[in-house]
Design an enzyme around this catalytic site. Structure first.
Site, PDB file in Angstrom:
ATOM      1  N   GLU A 150       0.818  -1.214   0.000  1.00 45.03           N
ATOM      2  CA  GLU A 150       0.000   0.000   0.000  1.00 45.03           C
ATOM      3  C   GLU A 150       0.846   1.256   0.000  1.00 45.03           C
ATOM      4  O   GLU A 150       0.478   2.256  -0.603  1.00 45.03           O
ATOM      5  CB  GLU A 150      -0.930   0.003   1.214  1.00 45.03           C
ATOM      6  CG  GLU A 150      -1.836   1.217   1.260  1.00 45.03           C
ATOM      7  CD  GLU A 150      -2.975   1.078   2.256  1.00 45.03           C
ATOM      8  OE1 GLU A 150      -3.468   2.116   2.733  1.00 45.03           O
ATOM      9  OE2 GLU A 150      -3.381  -0.058   2.557  1.00 45.03           O
ATOM     10  N   LYS A 151       1.999   1.187   0.676  1.00 42.08           N
ATOM     11  CA  LYS A 151       2.858   2.363   0.793  1.00 42.08           C
ATOM     12  C   LYS A 151       4.310   1.963   0.543  1.00 42.08           C
ATOM     13  O   LYS A 151       4.690   0.798   0.724  1.00 42.08           O
ATOM     14  CB  LYS A 151       2.753   2.974   2.197  1.00 42.08           C
ATOM     15  CG  LYS A 151       1.357   3.401   2.616  1.00 42.08           C
ATOM     16  CD  LYS A 151       1.409   4.048   3.998  1.00 42.08           C
ATOM     17  CE  LYS A 151       0.013   4.361   4.516  1.00 42.08           C
ATOM     18  NZ  LYS A 151      -0.695   3.155   4.982  1.00 42.08           N
TER      19      LYS A 151
ATOM     20  N   ASP B 285      -2.567  -2.560   3.400  1.00 45.09           N
ATOM     21  CA  ASP B 285      -2.674  -2.502   4.860  1.00 45.09           C
ATOM     22  C   ASP B 285      -3.782  -3.437   5.332  1.00 45.09           C
ATOM     23  O   ASP B 285      -4.760  -3.672   4.613  1.00 45.09           O
ATOM     24  CB  ASP B 285      -2.976  -1.073   5.314  1.00 45.09           C
ATOM     25  CG  ASP B 285      -1.727  -0.196   5.324  1.00 45.09           C
ATOM     26  OD1 ASP B 285      -0.616  -0.735   5.123  1.00 45.09           O
ATOM     27  OD2 ASP B 285      -1.856   1.028   5.534  1.00 45.09           O
TER      28      ASP B 285
ATOM     29  N   ASP C 224      -6.637  -3.650   6.694  1.00 50.15           N
ATOM     30  CA  ASP C 224      -7.941  -3.126   7.086  1.00 50.15           C
ATOM     31  C   ASP C 224      -8.829  -3.034   5.853  1.00 50.15           C
ATOM     32  O   ASP C 224      -8.429  -3.395   4.748  1.00 50.15           O
ATOM     33  CB  ASP C 224      -7.810  -1.767   7.782  1.00 50.15           C
ATOM     34  CG  ASP C 224      -7.150  -0.695   6.920  1.00 50.15           C
ATOM     35  OD1 ASP C 224      -7.017  -0.903   5.699  1.00 50.15           O
ATOM     36  OD2 ASP C 224      -6.759   0.352   7.458  1.00 50.15           O
TER      37      ASP C 224
ATOM     38  N   TYR D 151       0.886  -2.129  13.405  1.00 47.64           N
ATOM     39  CA  TYR D 151      -0.024  -1.337  12.581  1.00 47.64           C
ATOM     40  C   TYR D 151      -0.979  -0.527  13.452  1.00 47.64           C
ATOM     41  O   TYR D 151      -1.729  -1.085  14.253  1.00 47.64           O
ATOM     42  CB  TYR D 151      -0.810  -2.268  11.658  1.00 47.64           C
ATOM     43  CG  TYR D 151      -1.764  -1.568  10.734  1.00 47.64           C
ATOM     44  CD1 TYR D 151      -1.299  -0.737   9.714  1.00 47.64           C
ATOM     45  CD2 TYR D 151      -3.142  -1.728  10.880  1.00 47.64           C
ATOM     46  CE1 TYR D 151      -2.183  -0.092   8.865  1.00 47.64           C
ATOM     47  CE2 TYR D 151      -4.029  -1.091  10.028  1.00 47.64           C
ATOM     48  CZ  TYR D 151      -3.538  -0.272   9.030  1.00 47.64           C
ATOM     49  OH  TYR D 151      -4.417   0.361   8.182  1.00 47.64           O
TER      50      TYR D 151
ATOM     51  N   ARG E  62      -3.642   1.606  12.738  1.00 48.50           N
ATOM     52  CA  ARG E  62      -5.039   1.916  12.402  1.00 48.50           C
ATOM     53  C   ARG E  62      -5.965   0.743  12.701  1.00 48.50           C
ATOM     54  O   ARG E  62      -6.971   0.544  12.032  1.00 48.50           O
ATOM     55  CB  ARG E  62      -5.142   2.327  10.932  1.00 48.50           C
ATOM     56  CG  ARG E  62      -4.402   3.621  10.620  1.00 48.50           C
ATOM     57  CD  ARG E  62      -4.375   3.917   9.135  1.00 48.50           C
ATOM     58  NE  ARG E  62      -3.596   5.090   8.829  1.00 48.50           N
ATOM     59  CZ  ARG E  62      -4.120   6.258   8.422  1.00 48.50           C
ATOM     60  NH1 ARG E  62      -5.424   6.378   8.287  1.00 48.50           N
ATOM     61  NH2 ARG E  62      -3.340   7.286   8.162  1.00 48.50           N
TER      62      ARG E  62
END
Length: 641
Positions: free
Chosen positions: A7-8, A103, A105, A330, A332
């Protein structure tokens, strides 16, 4: 070639670090020695198309063209990251297999799934995509995660839930914002009225709290306190509070508070110097287990109480601890639990904490790492687990103060899981004095337990009671009337507003909706709540008064102009419950979206029939250096939540 799509960039680098060396860095990707490749998104590479993409005439706002409901949904590349999207497209064509490493989620799942679909990954190729769930960027944790990759198809419901949320927010935000902005212009309001299914009820909570405070009228009430002592003994005196009988009901309010001063004074005059009989004595040993670990909202609430950090500051600092320093998992996360197999890491994690925070060495030495309490629960963990420290050792004294504070707080909650329960004797004494009932309570500590590492914030010392026996005669040596006043609700601050968003069932007016809400349902998600609060500040709907959060005149005017369904928590709480239901395979995308689309027609009809007179005369500061059309476009984009 096996292609990992993170994702990043920070996650991409963490994955590459555990692949075969030497690594070869290229534009937008990293190759390993055995031919595997890691690439990354830069957050969302794709976004929902604006209305004019579907029909050029929709660029001009017109209430007669509402509601806008796309027949075929479109995603468009973000201009700033278009290059990276092309790099991923080229790599997908070359790949033999694909690993989804978004990520862990709902948003992370959808983000990469949409890139794959946009680049034509479908059929057998889509079925072969694997899912890599990483909550800890340290190499050991990444290697462990790579041994537990799952079928990406297992997460289709999670992705579908995120897709439904994204499209529903677009439909509701675009249509309601256009409708009320156009109506606002008719009463002279020149700003854009950003309406969202989450941000507007949050604003509604603050406006309602401000109203309650403004309308509050303080009323005096009275309590009677007896000072009691053992007869002829050297033990200290203690205090007992009068418990009004049913005969006093005509003089009490709905909370049971005595409003008649004369009644209280009469009781006070009758008990002073009289015998106090111990009519009931209850002593119970109670044990309090360590609190659950942090999810993001719980951490934001606690950090606001302890350190006065805003929700956004906590999130931003945690992202640094996770991505840059790799000191926490993580951040979040919406879970407060850990998978059972994570317990095997207890020695390494606690050892790292001891190395990083010298003052916690004694706690680590005392910790019983064999303890496996309620926080280890596989049934409560899916894509991500609670926020905990990692096994990384680093001199945290060099970190900025907010980073140190958050790391230490997370570490203390983790170590608390390996300490005994807090144990105490709770004693309740009921006294009879001149026919009246008085109660004294005390707590005697038996075992400090986990509170060695988690001391109470501002804990007030409770009174102690002497050894008493039922039937014992004591002396009431003094009595006094305590005159107090009812207090208004406290204004929201970051912590209490977050608590209201997470515990939204308390603010839902419908009993039917309250019954379907779960403990995890709330306004927004762990990843979005801080941003929603900050967005309302940027829109000048909220303002800070010291630590307190209050609504501006524009915020009050907006809420006054909208229907109750848009400003209360009922609708969005019901949405969140439905979205969770989709992610848990209990309901479908169409079962959620079809009724939502149908509901837009009466909502727009109501908007057309309403003039937002609450905004008449309210001025809006225009953004500096930007044309109004550009600003309006950005505001309506953010209105979707």
């Amino acid at each position: 070639m096996r292609l990992f799509i993170a994702e990043k960039p920070s996650l991409g680098r963490a994955i590459a670090d555990v692949l075969a060396k030497p690594l070869k860095k290229q534009d937008g990707c990293i190759y390993s020695a055995d031919g595997d490749c890691v690439t990354w998104c830069i957050g969302h590479l794709l976004e929902q198309a604006e209305p004019e993409r579907y029909d050029a005439s929709l660029k001009k706002w017109s209430i007669d063209r509402l509601p806008i409901i796309p027949e075929q949904w479109q995603l468009v590349p973000k201009s700033k990251t278009r290059k990276q999207l092309k790099i991923i497209k080229s790599l997908i064509k070359q790949a033999d297999s694909i690993v989804h490493a978004g990520d862990p989620d709902r948003e992370g799942q959808l983000l990469v799934d949409q890139v794959l679909a946009y680049h034509g990954v479908k059929g057998a190729r889509a079925k072969g995509v694997q899912r890599l769930l990483i909550s800890d960027l340290n190499s050991m944790a990444v290697r462990h995660a790579m041994t537990k990759m799952r079928d990406n198809n297992d997460f289709i419901p999670l992705s579908t839930s995120a897709l439904a949320r994204s499209r529903a927010d677009w439909l509701y935000g675009i249509n309601m914002t256009r409708a009320y902005t156009l109506q606002g212009q008719k009463v002279g309001y020149q700003g854009v009225l950003s309406v969202g299914r989450v941000q507007t009820p949050v604003l509604g909570l603050v406006v309602e709290r401000d109203r309650q405070i403004q309308r509050f009228i303080s009323k005096p009430f009275y309590q009677v306190e007896a000072v009691v002592k053992q007869q002829g003994g050297q033990s200290p005196s203690f205090r007992a509070r009068w418990q009004p009988s049913k005969a006093c009901d005509p003089y009490r309010d709905e909370q049971g508070r005595v409003l008649n001063k004369g009644l209280a004074e009469n009781v006070c005059s009758r008990i002073s110097g009289q015998v106090a009989l111990v009519s009931k004595l209850d002593k119970t040993l109670k044990k309090q287990p360590p609190p659950l670990l942090f999810n993001l909202s719980a951490l934001q609430i606690e950090a606001n109480k302890r350190y006065a950090m805003t929700a956004q500051q906590v999130l931003d600092n945690c992202q640094q601890l996770y991505e840059r320093h790799q000191l926490i998992t993580y951040p979040r996360s919406d879970s407060r639990y850990l998978p059972v197999d994570q317990h095997a890491m207890a020695g390494q994690v606690s050892g790292a904490v001891a190395a990083n925070i010298v003052e916690l060495n004694c706690v680590v030495d005392e910790a019983d790492l064999s303890l496996k309490g309620r926080c280890w629960n596989d049934s409560k963990v899916d894509a991500h687990h609670a926020i905990i420290p990692t096994a990384r050792k680093q001199d945290v004294s060099a970190l900025d103060k907010p980073l140190r504070q958050l790391y230490e707080l997370i570490s203390r909650y983790y170590l608390a899981q390996f300490l005994p329960s807090y144990a105490f004797n709770e004693t309740t004494v009921e006294l009879e004095i001149s026919g009246g009932v008085f109660v004294a309570k005390a707590r005697q500590e038996v075992e400090l337990g986990y509170k060695k590492v988690l001391p109470d914030r501002g804990h007030q010392q409770e009174q102690t009671l002497p050894a008493l026996a039922q039937g014992e005669m004591l002396s009431c040596i003094d009595a006094k009337v305590l005159e107090k006043a009812t207090e208004p609700p406290k204004p929201y601050n970051d912590g209490t507003l977050l608590a209201a968003m997470t515990g939204i069932s308390r603010y839902v007016s419908s009993d039917a909706i309250r019954k379907i809400l779960k403990d995890t349902d709330g306004l927004g998600t762990e990843a979005t709540r801080a941003g929603i609060i900050e967005l309302l500040f940027k829109r000048s709907f909220l303002q800070r008064c010291g630590k307190n959060i209050q609504a501006t005149e524009a915020g009050k005017g907006l809420i006054a102009s909208l229907p109750v369904s848009a400003t209360s928590a009922d609708m969005t709480a019901q949405w969140e419950a439905a979205l969770n239901s989709i992610s848990e395979r209990e309901s479908s995308y169409s079962g959620f979206m079809t009724p939502l689309q149908q509901s837009l027609f009466p909502l727009i009809k109501e908007a057309k029939a309403t003039l937002p007179t609450g905004l008449k005369g309210v001025k809006v500061a225009k953004p500096k250096g930007r044309r109004r059309s550009t600003t309006a476009k950005k505001i309506t984009r953010s209105a979707r939540t």
